[in-house]
Write a protein that holds these residues in place. Structure first.
Motif, mmCIF file in Angstrom:
data_model
loop_
_atom_site.group_PDB
_atom_site.id
_atom_site.type_symbol
_atom_site.label_atom_id
_atom_site.label_comp_id
_atom_site.label_asym_id
_atom_site.label_seq_id
_atom_site.Cartn_x
_atom_site.Cartn_y
_atom_site.Cartn_z
ATOM 1 N N LEU A 114 -114.223 -4.052 -33.348
ATOM 2 C CA LEU A 114 -113.063 -4.868 -33.830
ATOM 3 C C LEU A 114 -112.979 -5.042 -34.884
ATOM 4 N N LEU A 115 -113.938 -5.359 -35.956
ATOM 5 C CA LEU A 115 -114.018 -5.936 -37.643
ATOM 6 C C LEU A 115 -112.688 -5.709 -38.059
ATOM 7 N N PRO A 116 -112.622 -4.343 -38.532
ATOM 8 C CA PRO A 116 -111.675 -3.277 -39.572
ATOM 9 C C PRO A 116 -110.763 -4.105 -38.688
ATOM 10 N N ILE A 117 -109.999 -3.887 -38.012
ATOM 11 C CA ILE A 117 -108.452 -3.951 -37.141
ATOM 12 C C ILE A 117 -108.456 -5.494 -37.729
ATOM 13 N N TYR A 118 -109.450 -6.488 -37.536
ATOM 14 C CA TYR A 118 -108.743 -7.950 -37.089
ATOM 15 C C TYR A 118 -108.856 -7.893 -38.362
ATOM 16 N N SER A 119 -109.549 -7.919 -39.337
ATOM 17 C CA SER A 119 -109.490 -8.460 -40.767
ATOM 18 C C SER A 119 -107.925 -7.748 -41.958
ATOM 19 N N ILE A 120 -108.008 -6.187 -41.208
ATOM 20 C CA ILE A 120 -106.514 -5.929 -41.234
ATOM 21 C C ILE A 120 -104.580 -7.388 -41.272
ATOM 22 N N VAL A 121 -105.349 -7.628 -39.963
ATOM 23 C CA VAL A 121 -104.221 -8.060 -39.516
ATOM 24 C C VAL A 121 -104.010 -9.316 -39.556
ATOM 25 N N SER A 122 -104.853 -10.324 -40.366
ATOM 26 C CA SER A 122 -105.362 -11.472 -40.649
ATOM 27 C C SER A 122 -105.488 -11.366 -42.114
ATOM 28 N N LEU A 123 -105.597 -10.450 -42.728
ATOM 29 C CA LEU A 123 -104.644 -9.971 -44.550
ATOM 30 C C LEU A 123 -103.815 -10.302 -44.728
ATOM 31 N N GLY A 124 -102.525 -9.362 -43.271
ATOM 32 C CA GLY A 124 -102.007 -9.493 -43.158
ATOM 33 C C GLY A 124 -100.680 -10.434 -43.349
ATOM 34 N N CYS A 125 -101.334 -11.411 -42.097
ATOM 35 C CA CYS A 125 -100.941 -12.680 -41.755
ATOM 36 C C CYS A 125 -101.276 -13.804 -42.898
ATOM 37 N N TYR A 126 -101.880 -13.673 -43.443
ATOM 38 C CA TYR A 126 -102.485 -14.340 -44.256
ATOM 39 C C TYR A 126 -101.288 -14.286 -45.488
ATOM 40 N N GLY A 127 -100.902 -13.144 -45.863
ATOM 41 C CA GLY A 127 -100.160 -12.472 -46.885
ATOM 42 C C GLY A 127 -98.429 -13.490 -46.764
ATOM 43 N N LEU A 128 -98.575 -13.182 -44.905
ATOM 44 C CA LEU A 128 -96.948 -13.496 -45.161
ATOM 45 C C LEU A 128 -97.357 -15.386 -45.132
ATOM 46 N N LEU A 129 -98.201 -15.958 -44.642
ATOM 47 C CA LEU A 129 -97.556 -17.199 -44.497
ATOM 48 C C LEU A 129 -98.001 -17.446 -45.869
ATOM 49 N N MET A 130 -98.585 -17.066 -47.337
ATOM 50 C CA MET A 130 -98.082 -17.470 -48.286
ATOM 51 C C MET A 130 -97.268 -17.395 -48.706
ATOM 52 N N VAL A 131 -96.039 -16.228 -48.314
ATOM 53 C CA VAL A 131 -94.839 -16.353 -48.849
ATOM 54 C C VAL A 131 -93.827 -17.669 -48.139
ATOM 55 N N GLY A 132 -94.199 -17.474 -46.663
ATOM 56 C CA GLY A 132 -93.809 -18.323 -46.476
ATOM 57 C C GLY A 132 -93.616 -19.560 -46.966
ATOM 58 N N VAL A 133 -94.667 -20.303 -47.136
ATOM 59 C CA VAL A 133 -95.051 -21.745 -48.014
ATOM 60 C C VAL A 133 -94.442 -22.096 -49.563
ATOM 61 N N GLY A 134 -94.965 -20.130 -50.076
ATOM 62 C CA GLY A 134 -94.002 -20.249 -51.516
ATOM 63 C C GLY A 134 -92.503 -20.434 -51.448
ATOM 64 N N LEU A 135 -91.807 -19.975 -50.232
ATOM 65 C CA LEU A 135 -90.607 -20.042 -50.398
ATOM 66 C C LEU A 135 -90.368 -21.894 -49.987
ATOM 67 N N MET A 136 -90.960 -22.149 -49.457
ATOM 68 C CA MET A 136 -90.843 -23.589 -48.695
ATOM 69 C C MET A 136 -91.218 -24.319 -50.197
ATOM 70 N N GLN A 137 -91.905 -24.577 -50.986
ATOM 71 C CA GLN A 137 -92.286 -25.048 -51.933
ATOM 72 C C GLN A 137 -91.137 -24.380 -52.909
ATOM 73 N N PHE A 138 -90.292 -23.949 -53.097
ATOM 74 C CA PHE A 138 -89.997 -23.526 -54.203
ATOM 75 C C PHE A 138 -89.105 -23.976 -55.015
ATOM 76 N N PRO A 139 -89.094 -24.733 -56.704
ATOM 77 C CA PRO A 139 -88.337 -25.351 -56.755
ATOM 78 C C PRO A 139 -86.959 -25.069 -57.312
ATOM 79 N N THR A 140 -86.560 -25.606 -56.973
ATOM 80 C CA THR A 140 -84.482 -25.571 -57.692
ATOM 81 C C THR A 140 -84.256 -26.489 -58.509
ATOM 82 N N CYS A 141 -83.599 -26.346 -59.135
ATOM 83 C CA CYS A 141 -83.292 -27.304 -60.711
ATOM 84 C C CYS A 141 -81.874 -28.028 -60.438
ATOM 85 N N PRO A 142 -81.472 -28.303 -59.751
ATOM 86 C CA PRO A 142 -80.001 -29.386 -59.288
ATOM 87 C C PRO A 142 -79.181 -29.486 -60.554
ATOM 88 N N GLN A 143 -79.419 -30.144 -61.269
ATOM 89 C CA GLN A 143 -78.915 -30.898 -62.874
ATOM 90 C C GLN A 143 -78.941 -29.270 -63.864
#
Lengths: 80, 89
Positions: free
Chosen positions: B34-63
């Motif tokens: 099961l190791l290859p499938i598990y690593s692919i799924v966890s890689l996809g999860c990691y990518g999604l997590l990085m996208v979500g964290v980046g979205l949350m920390q995106f700096p907007t500059c209102p001024q």
């Protein structure tokens, strides 16, 4: 709106973390648990742990191929 | 060409590690399958997590946004005076 962005980002990370923990539990921890523990109720049979990712991957690949083919056909029709 | 060679060699190394794990039987056999499938799924999860964290920390500059709108209005006025049509239709 940065609030909407933040909400979407939080939703994405929550989904990814929950999928990761569920899958890890399913594949790694569950084989060590007794057959008649109550936790087995919350998890599908182990064959689905392989079927569902493979099915999702195949669906994604076919969707990508269909999309590329559609875009290529549309561009060729516009040129002709 | 060199980039493909790098990616292919990485894939070959991972495949060799997996086959080696299968032969050596350090980990129980069902896990190794099961190791290859598990690593692919966890890689996809990691990518999604990085996208979500980046979205949350995106700096907007209102001024900066306000200043930019002012700049745009100023530029539109100037160009209209010079006779260029800058209406956004």
């Amino acid at each position: 709106m940065e609030l909407a962005d933040r909400a979407v980002g939080f939703l994405l990370s929550f989904i990814s973390l929950s999928i990761f923990t569920y899958y890890t539990f399913w594949v790694i921890i569950l084989p060590f648990v007794h057959g008649d523990h109550f936790v087995h109720k919350y998890f599908l049979p182990q064959e689905y742990a392989i079927l569902i990712p493979v099915f999702a991957g195949v669906t994604l690949l076919s969707f990508l191929c269909i999309f590329i083919g559609y875009v290529m056909l549309k561009s060729k029709k516009k040129k002709a | 060409m060199k980039h493909i060679v790098k990616i292919m060699s990485l894939l070959v190394v991972m495949l060799a590690v997996w086959v080696g794990l299968l032969q050596a039987s350090i980990v129980p056999h069902s896990y190794t399958w099961l190791l290859p499938i598990y690593s692919i799924v966890s890689l996809g999860c990691y990518g999604l997590l990085m996208v979500g964290v980046g979205l949350m920390q995106f700096p907007t500059c209102p001024q900066e946004s306000v200043l930019l709108q002012k700049d745009i209005a100023e530029a539109k006025e100037f160009l209209k005076k010079q006779g260029v049509d800058v209406s956004s239709d």
